[in-house]
Motif scaffolding. Structure first.
Motif, PDB file in Angstrom:
ATOM      1  N   LEU A   1       0.829  -1.209   0.000  1.00  0.00           N
ATOM      2  CA  LEU A   1       0.000   0.000   0.000  1.00  0.00           C
ATOM      3  C   LEU A   1       0.861   1.256   0.000  1.00  0.00           C
ATOM      4  O   LEU A   1       0.410   2.320  -0.434  1.00  0.00           O
ATOM      5  CB  LEU A   1      -0.937  -0.002   1.216  1.00  0.00           C
ATOM      6  N   ARG A   2       2.082   1.137   0.475  1.00  0.00           N
ATOM      7  CA  ARG A   2       2.995   2.282   0.430  1.00  0.00           C
ATOM      8  C   ARG A   2       3.272   2.700  -1.010  1.00  0.00           C
ATOM      9  O   ARG A   2       3.524   3.885  -1.286  1.00  0.00           O
ATOM     10  CB  ARG A   2       4.297   1.933   1.147  1.00  0.00           C
ATOM     11  N   SER A   3       3.184   1.746  -1.935  1.00  0.00           N
ATOM     12  CA  SER A   3       3.383   2.062  -3.352  1.00  0.00           C
ATOM     13  C   SER A   3       2.309   3.009  -3.869  1.00  0.00           C
ATOM     14  O   SER A   3       2.514   3.705  -4.867  1.00  0.00           O
ATOM     15  CB  SER A   3       3.349   0.776  -4.194  1.00  0.00           C
ATOM     16  N   LEU A   4       1.161   3.041  -3.193  1.00  0.00           N
ATOM     17  CA  LEU A   4       0.070   3.941  -3.570  1.00  0.00           C
ATOM     18  C   LEU A   4       0.132   5.251  -2.790  1.00  0.00           C
ATOM     19  O   LEU A   4      -0.730   6.110  -2.964  1.00  0.00           O
ATOM     20  CB  LEU A   4      -1.285   3.269  -3.307  1.00  0.00           C
TER      21      LEU A   4
ATOM     22  N   PHE B   1      -0.166   5.344   0.482  1.00  0.00           N
ATOM     23  CA  PHE B   1      -1.078   5.209   1.617  1.00  0.00           C
ATOM     24  C   PHE B   1      -0.265   4.709   2.794  1.00  0.00           C
ATOM     25  O   PHE B   1      -0.146   3.512   3.043  1.00  0.00           O
ATOM     26  CB  PHE B   1      -2.212   4.243   1.279  1.00  0.00           C
ATOM     27  N   ASP B   2       0.342   5.644   3.522  1.00  0.00           N
ATOM     28  CA  ASP B   2       1.220   5.307   4.643  1.00  0.00           C
ATOM     29  C   ASP B   2       1.336   6.530   5.550  1.00  0.00           C
ATOM     30  O   ASP B   2       0.675   7.542   5.336  1.00  0.00           O
ATOM     31  CB  ASP B   2       2.604   4.868   4.142  1.00  0.00           C
ATOM     32  N   LEU B   3       2.168   6.411   6.567  1.00  0.00           N
ATOM     33  CA  LEU B   3       2.326   7.492   7.548  1.00  0.00           C
ATOM     34  C   LEU B   3       3.697   8.142   7.460  1.00  0.00           C
ATOM     35  O   LEU B   3       4.185   8.714   8.430  1.00  0.00           O
ATOM     36  CB  LEU B   3       2.106   6.942   8.966  1.00  0.00           C
ATOM     37  N   THR B   4       4.315   8.097   6.298  1.00  0.00           N
ATOM     38  CA  THR B   4       5.668   8.623   6.168  1.00  0.00           C
ATOM     39  C   THR B   4       5.707  10.151   6.093  1.00  0.00           C
ATOM     40  O   THR B   4       6.726  10.758   6.402  1.00  0.00           O
ATOM     41  CB  THR B   4       6.348   8.056   4.910  1.00  0.00           C
ATOM     42  N   ARG B   5       4.588  10.789   5.687  1.00  0.00           N
ATOM     43  CA  ARG B   5       4.568  12.252   5.543  1.00  0.00           C
ATOM     44  C   ARG B   5       3.272  12.812   6.149  1.00  0.00           C
ATOM     45  O   ARG B   5       2.466  13.416   5.443  1.00  0.00           O
ATOM     46  CB  ARG B   5       4.687  12.629   4.064  1.00  0.00           C
ATOM     47  N   PRO B   6       3.048  12.618   7.440  1.00  0.00           N
ATOM     48  CA  PRO B   6       1.755  12.984   8.028  1.00  0.00           C
ATOM     49  C   PRO B   6       1.417  14.469   7.924  1.00  0.00           C
ATOM     50  O   PRO B   6       0.284  14.836   7.610  1.00  0.00           O
ATOM     51  CB  PRO B   6       1.884  12.530   9.486  1.00  0.00           C
TER      52      PRO B   6
ATOM     53  N   ARG C   1       1.280  11.353  -6.407  1.00  0.00           N
ATOM     54  CA  ARG C   1       1.487   9.910  -6.243  1.00  0.00           C
ATOM     55  C   ARG C   1       1.248   9.466  -4.807  1.00  0.00           C
ATOM     56  O   ARG C   1       1.930   8.563  -4.298  1.00  0.00           O
ATOM     57  CB  ARG C   1       2.893   9.495  -6.706  1.00  0.00           C
ATOM     58  N   ARG C   2       0.279  10.102  -4.151  1.00  0.00           N
ATOM     59  CA  ARG C   2      -0.040   9.743  -2.779  1.00  0.00           C
ATOM     60  C   ARG C   2      -1.552   9.724  -2.578  1.00  0.00           C
ATOM     61  O   ARG C   2      -2.247  10.717  -2.878  1.00  0.00           O
ATOM     62  CB  ARG C   2       0.599  10.724  -1.783  1.00  0.00           C
ATOM     63  N   VAL C   3      -2.042   8.605  -2.053  1.00  0.00           N
ATOM     64  CA  VAL C   3      -3.453   8.473  -1.736  1.00  0.00           C
ATOM     65  C   VAL C   3      -3.774   9.148  -0.394  1.00  0.00           C
ATOM     66  O   VAL C   3      -4.893   9.632  -0.197  1.00  0.00           O
ATOM     67  CB  VAL C   3      -3.846   6.972  -1.693  1.00  0.00           C
ATOM     68  N   ALA C   4      -2.815   9.187   0.520  1.00  0.00           N
ATOM     69  CA  ALA C   4      -3.076   9.653   1.887  1.00  0.00           C
ATOM     70  C   ALA C   4      -3.743  11.024   1.957  1.00  0.00           C
ATOM     71  O   ALA C   4      -4.742  11.187   2.669  1.00  0.00           O
ATOM     72  CB  ALA C   4      -1.781   9.625   2.705  1.00  0.00           C
TER      73      ALA C   4
END
Length: 259
Positions: free
Chosen positions: A97-100, A102-107, A227-230
């Motif tokens: 999911l990080r490839s999409l 969808f992660d917490l790397t850049r909150p 390139r980020r879903v978040a």
């Protein structure tokens, strides 16, 4: 004697297409068909569209608050299973999911952009809904008819977050990834994603469909850029939270909000 694991299957175009259809059939594609049937039912009903209602969050066990809460949480959790399936399918191809995005790397970055998107889309979406309803093209949307119990607001926020995660991970991140791998052109990808988003909101009427198609196009363009879903999921969560909770606080107290 341990069983030898089979060799991994190469992800062909045919398998990718089948995989996409299965994921959509278990999630928002099925919701789109359901919404279309619901809209046909509303169109063929004797009453005008704007006199009919579409309730988004209603009681599932009236008069039994603890049982109702159990059903509400179940109803929030189960649609997330296709998101877990998407994560599993990505892992099998060596991604995640990080490839999409969808992660917490850049909150901080994600939240800031999510707030800006929500502010830009939320107000215009409300105006479109009110205009479509006044013109007779939309049902009266009731964001919440939950009883006045302690868990009402938390459940509405969880419902908003669930909507956002399911839609943005599947309709933006996963669908765009798969259609790109299948060789679709960018305009065709945007059209497919935006029309799918509009389709499962069709139960609300023409305004719900059109507004979400426009939102889908904007979200596709932002995803292509970032390139980020978040940030898109955060924006969607904020938009739905304001709609759900705002309705609870304002319904019956302001004249411009249909109830």
């Amino acid at each position: 004697m341990p069983t030898q694991l089979p060799a991994p299957v190469r992800l062909t175009r045919r398998l990718m297409g089948l995989e996409l259809l299965i994921v959509l059939g278990l999630s928002l594609g099925a919701s789109g068909v359901s919404a279309l049937i619901s809209f046909i039912g509303s169109l063929t009903a004797p009453a005008a569209l704007n006199t009919q209602t579409a309730t988004l969050n209603g009681s599932l066990a009236p008069g039994r608050p603890w049982l109702d809460l159990s059903w509400q949480l179940f109803d929030i959790a189960t649609p997330l299973v296709p998101v877990v399936l998407v994560g599993y399918l990505l892992l099998r191809e060596g991604a995640s999911l990080r490839s999409l995005g969808f992660d917490l790397t850049r909150p901080g970055w994600d939240f800031g952009r999510g707030v800006l998107i929500a502010a830009g889309i939320g107000g215009s979406g409300l105006l479109l809904y009110l205009g479509a309803r006044a013109a007779g093209f939309n049902l009266t949307v009731i964001p919440s008819s939950l009883p006045d119990v302690w868990w009402r607001i938390p459940v509405l926020i969880l419902s908003a977050a669930q909507n956002a995660v399911v839609e943005e991970v599947i309709v933006i991140g996963y669908m765009i990834r798969r259609l790109s791998m299948l060789g679709w052109s960018w305009p065709a990808i945007v059209a497919a994603s935006a029309l799918l988003r509009g389709s499962y909101h069709l139960y609300q009427g023409v305004g719900g469909f059109a507004g979400n198609v426009v939102m889908g196009v904007i979200f596709c363009l932002l995803y292509r850029r970032w390139r980020r879903v978040a940030p898109l999921a955060i924006a969607h969560t904020l938009i739905d939270t304001v709609a759900f909770v705002g309705y609870v606080l304002l319904a019956g107290h302001v004249s411009w909000l249909p109830t």
